[in-house]
Design a protein around this motif. Structure first.
Motif, PDB file in Angstrom:
ATOM      1  N   VAL A   5       7.499  21.837  34.888  1.00  0.00           N
ATOM      2  CA  VAL A   5       6.734  22.186  33.428  1.00  0.00           C
ATOM      3  C   VAL A   5       5.726  20.583  33.288  1.00  0.00           C
ATOM      4  N   ILE A   6       6.222  19.682  33.505  1.00  0.00           N
ATOM      5  CA  ILE A   6       5.372  18.419  33.372  1.00  0.00           C
ATOM      6  C   ILE A   6       4.127  18.393  34.357  1.00  0.00           C
ATOM      7  N   LEU A   7       4.317  18.772  35.534  1.00  0.00           N
ATOM      8  CA  LEU A   7       3.255  18.934  36.531  1.00  0.00           C
ATOM      9  C   LEU A   7       2.169  19.994  36.037  1.00  0.00           C
ATOM     10  N   THR A  58      -1.248  28.166  39.515  1.00  0.00           N
ATOM     11  CA  THR A  58       0.141  28.399  40.771  1.00  0.00           C
ATOM     12  C   THR A  58       1.273  27.793  40.238  1.00  0.00           C
ATOM     13  N   PHE A  59       1.184  26.528  39.799  1.00  0.00           N
ATOM     14  CA  PHE A  59       2.465  25.913  39.472  1.00  0.00           C
ATOM     15  C   PHE A  59       3.072  26.594  38.316  1.00  0.00           C
ATOM     16  N   LEU A  93       7.601  29.688  35.829  1.00  0.00           N
ATOM     17  CA  LEU A  93       8.097  30.855  35.407  1.00  0.00           C
ATOM     18  C   LEU A  93       9.016  31.618  36.188  1.00  0.00           C
ATOM     19  N   HIS A  94       8.564  31.820  37.395  1.00  0.00           N
ATOM     20  CA  HIS A  94       9.409  32.663  38.464  1.00  0.00           C
ATOM     21  C   HIS A  94      10.787  32.077  38.564  1.00  0.00           C
ATOM     22  N   LEU A  95      10.765  30.677  38.754  1.00  0.00           N
ATOM     23  CA  LEU A  95      12.041  30.036  38.915  1.00  0.00           C
ATOM     24  C   LEU A  95      13.158  30.231  37.595  1.00  0.00           C
ATOM     25  N   LYS A  96      12.154  30.113  36.234  1.00  0.00           N
ATOM     26  CA  LYS A  96      12.846  30.276  35.045  1.00  0.00           C
ATOM     27  C   LYS A  96      13.670  31.784  35.095  1.00  0.00           C
TER      28      LYS A  96
END
Lengths: 253, 49
Positions: free
Chosen positions: A33-35, A220-221, A226-229
């Motif tokens: 999220v920070i990145l 991309t990040f 979002l994919h991981l969540k």
């Protein structure tokens, strides 16, 4: 067999357990999220305050900084789904179909945004919002494929059976990705040919490439986060469905 | 802030549309995560009761 003498599992097998996957990947969320936030802040600064206008397109070149990352993600997300589909059919990895299901709505939105920003860029550049040419039509087909796959996931109660059927459809739909990529070379089209990833190097100056790459990584990040969540949520949803089934069976007995 | 030239309205709508789309996606992802976590917690509490 004691804990000390038990064979050590490699990371591939460890993440095959949905619970272990969530435990292992949860600490990645906040750094992601920070990145992502930092990349968007830098990308938007470059896009509006530290990049020149194009000598032909003028300021409309700034639409490229949101259009190209979304167009890239529309295909990259489908690539992720294709690998996940292989993971479901070939390796029968338990997290593969979770990944496939979680990625589909994200891919659909990025594709819709690529079409939306593309048409807004096309009007001042080409004089039209839409043209039924190879690149635009194949991208629209990709959006329909995403929507069809989302509808299929919702049509099945048994998610494991759904996964195998949808994996086959996903692999069939993957034929559209090289069509999108090479449409600008195969057919006469309004859309420009590749100008960044070319064998002879990018055809853009660094002052335009830097904001483009920063926004490219930001989007991309954003997808990875979002994919991981969404994968964590899908694991929990399946646990909910399992518990509900067990309780219903217990109630019926 | 830079001037966006004669086609500024297209640039603003492109960024606004993307911002709305991305905000909606983030909101939906978080809402889905929260409601699913709540459902799971309620079911586990019922099972353990």
């Amino acid at each position: 067999m004691s804990l000390e003498t038990a064979p050590k599992l490699n990371w591939w097998n460890r993440i095959a357990n949905p619970g272990q996957f969530v435990i292992w990947t949860k600490p990645l969320l906040w750094p992601l999220v920070i990145l992502t936030t930092a990349l968007f802040a830098a990308g938007l600064y470059y896009a509006f305050f530290n990049s020149p206008e194009d000598y032909q397109m003028g300021d409309t070149v700034r639409i490229m900084y949101v259009h190209v990352p979304n167009a890239w993600l529309s295909q990259f997300v489908y690539g992720v789904m294709t690998i996940s589909a292989l993971g479901t059919l070939v390796w029968r990895h338990p997290m593969a179909d979770v990944s496939m299901k979680a990625a589909a709505p994200l891919g659909a939105l990025f594709t819709a945004l690529a079409l939306f920003t593309g048409s807004l860029w096309g009007r001042p550049t080409w004089g039209t919002f839409w043209e039924w040419d190879g690149r635009m039509t194949s991208t629209l087909v990709l959006l329909f494929i995403y929507l069809g796959l989302i509808a299929l996931w919702r049509a099945f109660d048994d998610q494991l059976r759904a996964a195998r059927v949808i994996a086959v459809f996903t692999l069939v739909g993957a034929i559209n990705i090289p069509i999108i990529k090479f449409s600008v070379d195969w057919w006469s089209t309004l859309h420009q040919p590749a100008s960044v990833f070319r064998p002879d190097g990018p055809r853009m100056p660094g002052s335009i490439l830097i904001p483009l790459f920063v926004m490219f990584f930001a989007f991309t990040f954003l997808f990875l986060t979002l994919h991981l969540k969404a994968m964590h949520t899908e694991v929990k949803r399946r646990r909910v469905m399992g518990l509900q089934r067990r309780m219903a069976q217990g109630g019926a007995a | 802030m830079i001037g966006l030239g004669p086609h500024g309205v297209f640039i603003i709508w492109a960024y606004l549309g993307v911002a709305i789309g991305v905000a909606g996606l983030i909101g939906w992802t978080l809402y889905d995560a929260r409601t699913t976590a709540k459902k799971l917690a309620a079911l586990e509490a019922r099972r353990n009761a």
